[in-house]
Design an enzyme around this catalytic site. Structure first.
Site, PDB file in Angstrom:
ATOM      1  N   VAL A 259      84.979 -10.247  24.978  1.00  0.00           N
ATOM      2  CA  VAL A 259      84.939  -9.135  25.929  1.00  0.00           C
ATOM      3  C   VAL A 259      86.169  -8.252  25.730  1.00  0.00           C
ATOM      4  O   VAL A 259      87.134  -8.658  25.099  1.00  0.00           O
ATOM      5  CB  VAL A 259      84.943  -9.633  27.387  1.00  0.00           C
ATOM      6  N   ASN A 261      88.157  -4.255  25.240  1.00  0.00           N
ATOM      7  CA  ASN A 261      88.086  -3.004  24.486  1.00  0.00           C
ATOM      8  C   ASN A 261      87.865  -3.223  23.007  1.00  0.00           C
ATOM      9  O   ASN A 261      87.086  -2.541  22.358  1.00  0.00           O
ATOM     10  CB  ASN A 261      89.401  -2.248  24.676  1.00  0.00           C
ATOM     11  N   ILE A 262      88.587  -4.204  22.458  1.00  0.00           N
ATOM     12  CA  ILE A 262      88.512  -4.415  21.018  1.00  0.00           C
ATOM     13  C   ILE A 262      87.128  -4.932  20.648  1.00  0.00           C
ATOM     14  O   ILE A 262      86.488  -4.449  19.705  1.00  0.00           O
ATOM     15  CB  ILE A 262      89.629  -5.380  20.582  1.00  0.00           C
ATOM     16  N   GLU A 284      78.293 -14.758  24.975  1.00  0.00           N
ATOM     17  CA  GLU A 284      78.541 -15.085  26.374  1.00  0.00           C
ATOM     18  C   GLU A 284      78.201 -13.929  27.279  1.00  0.00           C
ATOM     19  O   GLU A 284      77.570 -14.064  28.298  1.00  0.00           O
ATOM     20  CB  GLU A 284      80.046 -15.295  26.517  1.00  0.00           C
ATOM     21  N   ASN A 374      94.485 -14.263  30.873  1.00  0.00           N
ATOM     22  CA  ASN A 374      93.162 -14.483  31.478  1.00  0.00           C
ATOM     23  C   ASN A 374      92.729 -15.953  31.415  1.00  0.00           C
ATOM     24  O   ASN A 374      92.415 -16.557  32.420  1.00  0.00           O
ATOM     25  CB  ASN A 374      92.101 -13.659  30.759  1.00  0.00           C
ATOM     26  N   GLY A 378      85.465 -18.367  26.419  1.00  0.00           N
ATOM     27  CA  GLY A 378      84.595 -19.067  25.473  1.00  0.00           C
ATOM     28  C   GLY A 378      85.121 -19.015  24.063  1.00  0.00           C
ATOM     29  O   GLY A 378      84.459 -19.489  23.129  1.00  0.00           O
ATOM     30  N   LYS A 398     102.468  -3.216  22.986  1.00  0.00           N
ATOM     31  CA  LYS A 398     103.507  -2.495  23.731  1.00  0.00           C
ATOM     32  C   LYS A 398     104.244  -1.481  22.840  1.00  0.00           C
ATOM     33  O   LYS A 398     105.466  -1.507  22.686  1.00  0.00           O
ATOM     34  CB  LYS A 398     104.514  -3.468  24.365  1.00  0.00           C
TER      35      LYS A 398
HETATM   36  O1  0RQ Z   1      98.387  -5.233  28.250  1.00  0.00           O
HETATM   37  O2  0RQ Z   1      96.891  -4.135  29.805  1.00  0.00           O
HETATM   38  O3  0RQ Z   1      99.347  -4.224  30.246  1.00  0.00           O
HETATM   39  O4  0RQ Z   1      98.429  -2.796  28.389  1.00  0.00           O
HETATM   40  O5  0RQ Z   1      97.550  -7.665  26.632  1.00  0.00           O
HETATM   41  O6  0RQ Z   1      95.373  -6.376  25.421  1.00  0.00           O
HETATM   42  O7  0RQ Z   1      94.911  -5.065  23.388  1.00  0.00           O
HETATM   43  O8  0RQ Z   1      93.922  -4.265  25.601  1.00  0.00           O
HETATM   44  O9  0RQ Z   1      93.066  -6.329  24.401  1.00  0.00           O
HETATM   45  O10 0RQ Z   1      91.523  -6.064  26.443  1.00  0.00           O
HETATM   46  O11 0RQ Z   1      90.757  -6.960  24.231  1.00  0.00           O
HETATM   47  O12 0RQ Z   1      92.294  -8.315  25.701  1.00  0.00           O
HETATM   48  C1  0RQ Z   1      93.217 -11.664  24.349  1.00  0.00           C
HETATM   49  C2  0RQ Z   1      93.626 -10.757  26.635  1.00  0.00           C
HETATM   50  C3  0RQ Z   1      92.781  -9.270  24.793  1.00  0.00           C
HETATM   51  C4  0RQ Z   1      91.254 -10.989  25.798  1.00  0.00           C
HETATM   52  C5  0RQ Z   1      92.739 -10.693  25.395  1.00  0.00           C
HETATM   53  C6  0RQ Z   1      98.774  -7.066  26.122  1.00  0.00           C
HETATM   54  C7  0RQ Z   1      98.358  -5.625  25.893  1.00  0.00           C
HETATM   55  C8  0RQ Z   1      97.523  -5.359  27.132  1.00  0.00           C
HETATM   56  C9  0RQ Z   1      95.346  -6.679  26.778  1.00  0.00           C
HETATM   57  P1  0RQ Z   1      98.252  -3.990  29.250  1.00  0.00           P
HETATM   58  P2  0RQ Z   1      94.314  -5.396  24.709  1.00  0.00           P
HETATM   59  P3  0RQ Z   1      91.823  -6.848  25.227  1.00  0.00           P
HETATM   60  C10 0RQ Z   1      84.565 -14.770  25.010  1.00  0.00           C
HETATM   61  C11 0RQ Z   1      85.853 -14.404  24.517  1.00  0.00           C
HETATM   62  C12 0RQ Z   1      90.523 -14.757  25.819  1.00  0.00           C
HETATM   63  C13 0RQ Z   1      89.107 -15.057  26.217  1.00  0.00           C
HETATM   64  C14 0RQ Z   1      88.132 -14.757  25.128  1.00  0.00           C
HETATM   65  C15 0RQ Z   1      91.077 -12.405  26.348  1.00  0.00           C
HETATM   66  C16 0RQ Z   1      96.773  -6.682  27.331  1.00  0.00           C
HETATM   67  O13 0RQ Z   1      90.425 -10.818  24.692  1.00  0.00           O
HETATM   68  O14 0RQ Z   1      91.281 -12.655  27.514  1.00  0.00           O
HETATM   69  O15 0RQ Z   1      88.464 -14.600  23.978  1.00  0.00           O
HETATM   70  N1  0RQ Z   1      90.697 -13.363  25.458  1.00  0.00           N
HETATM   71  N2  0RQ Z   1      86.885 -14.699  25.482  1.00  0.00           N
HETATM   72  O16 0RQ Z   1      99.497  -4.798  25.807  1.00  0.00           O
HETATM   73  C17 0RQ Z   1     102.286  -9.532  25.070  1.00  0.00           C
HETATM   74  C18 0RQ Z   1     101.291  -9.820  22.973  1.00  0.00           C
HETATM   75  C19 0RQ Z   1     100.209  -8.993  23.418  1.00  0.00           C
HETATM   76  C20 0RQ Z   1     100.255  -8.488  24.718  1.00  0.00           C
HETATM   77  C21 0RQ Z   1      98.422  -7.818  23.761  1.00  0.00           C
HETATM   78  N3  0RQ Z   1     101.301 -10.348  21.758  1.00  0.00           N
HETATM   79  N4  0RQ Z   1     102.291 -10.058  23.834  1.00  0.00           N
HETATM   80  N5  0RQ Z   1     101.283  -8.749  25.560  1.00  0.00           N
HETATM   81  N6  0RQ Z   1      99.142  -7.757  24.880  1.00  0.00           N
HETATM   82  N7  0RQ Z   1      99.059  -8.551  22.837  1.00  0.00           N
HETATM   83  C22 0RQ Z   1      84.176 -13.992  26.254  1.00  0.00           C
HETATM   84  C23 0RQ Z   1      84.670 -14.652  27.528  1.00  0.00           C
HETATM   85  O17 0RQ Z   1      85.338 -15.602  27.497  1.00  0.00           O
HETATM   86  C24 0RQ Z   1      84.261 -14.081  28.839  1.00  0.00           C
END
Ligand code: 0RQ
Length: 496
Positions: A259, A261-262, A284, A374, A378, A398
Site C-alpha cells: 500500500v 504512494n510508491i 492484500e 506502521n 503483509g 527527508k
Molecule cells: O515520512 O510522511 O513524514 O514524509 O516514512 O514514506 O516514502 O511516503 O512511503 O507511503 O509508501 O510508506 C514502509 C512506511 C512506506 C509502508 C512504508 C519516511 C518518509 C515518510 C513514508 P513523512 P513514503 P510509503 C502489504 C504491504 C509496511 C507494511 C507493508 C509500510 C514516511 O510501505 O508501512 O509493506 N510498509 N505492507 O519520509 C526515516 C527512513 C525513511 C523514513 C521513509 N529510512 N528513515 N523515515 N521515511 N524512509 C499491505 C499491507 O500490509 C496493508
C-alpha cells in the site's frame, strides 16, 4: 432473524473496562464507525469522572481515524495489534501509552483461534447487509472478521446501508481447519471461489445491530513525483526483462503490491507497460489503480482482503459492476496472505521498505530502530513465500538527509533470505545467487544515492584484510543512524 437494534451509545455501553475488543475490517475500510466513536466518547466521560477505561484492540490491519485516532486520543487503548497506520495511534505507541505488538497479517486470525491472545470479549463488525437467516454480509473488506465472529463472546454489528446490495456476492469466506489434520486451502487459481458469501454468526452472541450509512474515508494519495515514477518504471522494466528471458512463465504470474504512494506508482507503471500480458492480482489491498487497470483491460482478476478505494473509485466500481463485479473476490487476510496460497500461485510480491542494508535486510517498520511507523503488515508473509520478492524504496528520505541504503538496518523485518530484488529510483539490485560481499557491491552501485555511495564503500572497506564472510563492522554498523540522530544528516558520518 430479528437482532435487536441499538443506538451506538447503547452498543458501546456493552463494552467494559479491560475488555479485548476485536474490530472487523481491513486497511481502513469496512471497519465499524459509529460504535468506536461512541466508545471513545464513553471513555472520555469516564476518564473525566475519574474512572479508568481502556480496552485492548485486535484488528485485521489499519483502521484509520474512526477507531485508532478516536480511541488513542482519549487514551482508551491498553494494547493494540497488528498493523496500524494512524498518526495518533503511532504517537500513543511511541510514547508507551499503548502497548503494541506487531504480527504478520496472515497469522493474527489464527493466533486468535489458537487462543494465544486470550478471550475476545466483544467483536464489532461492519455489515453491508444481514440476511433473513441472520447471516452477515460484510462490507468493503474481510480482514479477520470471520474469526472474530466465531471467537468473540458478544458480537455488535454495524449495518452500513451506504453500499446498498452492491457488495453481496463479492466475498469468499473460508477459514482453514485447525491442526493437526489441516487440509490444503483449495485455491489453485487466483479466481477460485472456495467459501461462502456471508458469515453465519451464533445468534445468541449477537448483542445488537446499529444502523449507519457512511462510506469509508481513505487518506488521499500524494501526487506522484519523479522518484516514485522512476521506481515504478524500474520495477516494470525489470519484470519485462525477466518475463522475456523466460524466468517468469509466459502467461505471467499474479502480483501482490503493497500500500502507499510508491506501491500505487509501481502498479501504474506495470499497467502502462503494454509489453506485459494482462495480469491478475493476488494481494492484500485492492487500491485505486487496480480499478482503472481493470477497466483498461490490464488486470483481469483481483482478489484481496479489502477494497481500499476513494469515493470516486468506489462509484466507478459500482457503476461498472456488470463487468467488474465478477472479477473481484474479497477473502479473509489469512487466505490472501497465506504462505500456502502465495507459494502455490507463484505470486510476485512488491513491497516498500523504509530502509535496506547493503546485504539486503529490510526494515519496513521502525525509524532509527526505535519509533514504529506502521507495522510489518503483509510484507513478511509475501516476501518469504513469493515466487519473486521485490522491495522498493526511494534511495533517500527527508530531502537527502537520510540514506535508505545503510550498512545495517536499525530493525529487521524481512531478512536477506527473503529479499531477492531491491529497487530504488537509481536502479535494480538483483541479489539472487550473490554472496554478502557481492550483494554489497550490487546494492551500493545500483541502488544507493550517489551522495552516499562513497560512504557505503568506505564502510565495506573497513573489513578489508579481516577474515569474515559478511563485511560488517561491529563498531560502525549503526554509525550512519547515529550521525542522523546527532547531527540531522547522515552525510556527516565518520567511521572509526
Ligand atoms: O515520512 O510522511 O513524514 O514524509 O516514512 O514514506 O516514502 O511516503 O512511503 O507511503 O509508501 O510508506 C514502509 C512506511 C512506506 C509502508 C512504508 C519516511 C518518509 C515518510 C513514508 P513523512 P513514503 P510509503 C502489504 C504491504 C509496511 C507494511 C507493508 C509500510 C514516511 O510501505 O508501512 O509493506 N510498509 N505492507 O519520509 C526515516 C527512513 C525513511 C523514513 C521513509 N529510512 N528513515 N523515515 N521515511 N524512509 C499491505 C499491507 O500490509 C496493508
Amino acid at each position: 432473524m430479528n437482532y435487536p437494534f441499538l443506538t451506538a451509545a447503547e452498543a458501546a455501553s456493552i463494552i467494559r473496562h479491560g475488555d479485548t475488543v476485536g474490530i472487523g475490517g481491513f486497511s481502513s475500510v469496512g471497519t465499524p464507525k459509529a460504535i468506536p466513536a461512541a466508545l471513545a466518547e464513553r471513555a472520555r466521560e469516564l476518564h473525566e469522572q475519574g474512572h479508568p477505561f481502556q480496552v485492548g484492540l485486535i484488528t485485521g490491519g489499519a483502521t484509520g481515524n474512526q477507531i485508532d485516532k478516536a480511541l488513542a486520543e482519549v487514551q482508551a487503548v491498553s494494547f493494540r495489534t497488528p498493523f496500524q497506520s494512524n498518526k495518533s495511534m503511532r504517537e500513543a505507541i511511541n510514547t508507551n501509552n499503548a502497548r503494541y505488538f506487531d504480527v504478520h497479517l496472515s497469522l493474527i486470525g489464527q493466533d486468535v483461534r489458537y487462543g494465544f491472545l486470550g478471550k475476545i470479549n466483544v467483536a464489532i463488525i461492519e455489515a453491508s447487509a444481514i440476511t433473513e437467516n441472520g447471516e452477515i454480509i460484510l462490507s468493503t473488506s474481510v480482514g479477520i472478521s470471520p474469526t472474530l465472529v466465531e471467537m468473540a463472546d458478544k458480537i455488535l454489528i454495524e449495518l452500513n446501508e451506504a453500499h446498498e446490495d452492491h457488495l453481496t456476492g463479492m466475498h469468499d469466506i473460508y477459514l482453514p481447519d485447525m491442526p493437526p489434520h489441516r487440509r490444503e486451502i483449495p485455491v489453485y487459481r487466483v479466481n477460485d471461489r472456495i467459501g461462502t458469501i456471508s458469515i453465519q454468526a451464533d445468534p445468541r452472541k449477537v448483542a445488537g445491530v446499529v444502523r449507519t450509512c457512511e462510506r469509508d474515508a481513505i487518506a488521499p494519495f500524494t501526487p506522484q513525483n519523479e522518484t516514485t515514477l522512476q521506481i515504478g518504471r524500474n520495477v516494470a522494466d525489470f519484470l519485462v526483462r525477466e518475463w522475456k528471458k523466460g524466468a517468469i512463465p509466459h502467461e505471467f504470474l499474479p502480483l501482490q503490491s503493497g500500500v502507499g504512494n510508491i506501491a500505487n506508482a509501481v502498479l501504474g507503471a506495470l499497467g502502462a507497460d503494454r509489453q506485459l500480458p494482462p495480469f491478475s492480482m493476488f494481494t492484500e489491498v485492492i487500491q485505486n489503480s487496480v480499478i482503472d487497470l481493470m477497466l483498461d483491460g490490464r488486470i483481469c482478476f483481483a482478489t484481496g482482503s479489502s477494497l481500499t478505494l476513494s469515493d470516486d473509485k468506489l462509484d466507478l466500481l459500482y457503476d461498472n459492476m456488470d463487468t467488474l463485479g465478477k472479477r473481484i473476490l474479497l477473502r479473509p487476510q489469512e487466505i490472501t496472505n497465506h504462505p500456502e496460497t502465495i507459494r502455490r500461485l507463484g505470486v510476485i510480491a512488491i513491497n516498500t521498505a523504509l530502509e535496506a542494508d547493503i546485504f539486503g535486510n529490510v526494515n519496513s517498520t521502525h525509524v532509527l530502530g526505535r519509533q514504529i511507523m506502521n507495522g510489518i503488515g503483509g510484507s513478511g508473509d509475501f516476501a518469504r513465500n513469493a515466487y519473486l520478492s521485490i522491495f522498493t524504496t526511494p534511495s533517500t528520505a527527508k530531502g537527502g538527509l537520510i540514506s535508505s541504503i545503510v550498512p545495517q538496518v536499525s530493525h529487521t523485518d524481512s531478512t536477506e533470505h527473503d529479499v531477492r530484488i531491491l529497487i530504488t529510483e537509481q536502479g535494480v539490485a538483483d541479489l539472487r545467487g550473490k554472496s554478502p560481499r557481492q550483494r554489497a557491491e550490487c546494492i551500493i552501485e545500483n541502488c544507493a544515492h550517489p551522495d552516499y555511495r562513497q560512504l557505503l564503500w568506505d564502510y565495506v572497506k573497513l573489513s578489508d584484510g579481516t577474515s569474515c564472510h559478511t563485511p560488517l563492522s561491529l563498531r560502525n554498523a549503526l554509525k550512519m543512524h547515529l550521525a542522523f540522530a546527532e547531527t540531522g544528516d547522515m552525510r556527516n558520518t565518520v567511521f572509526e
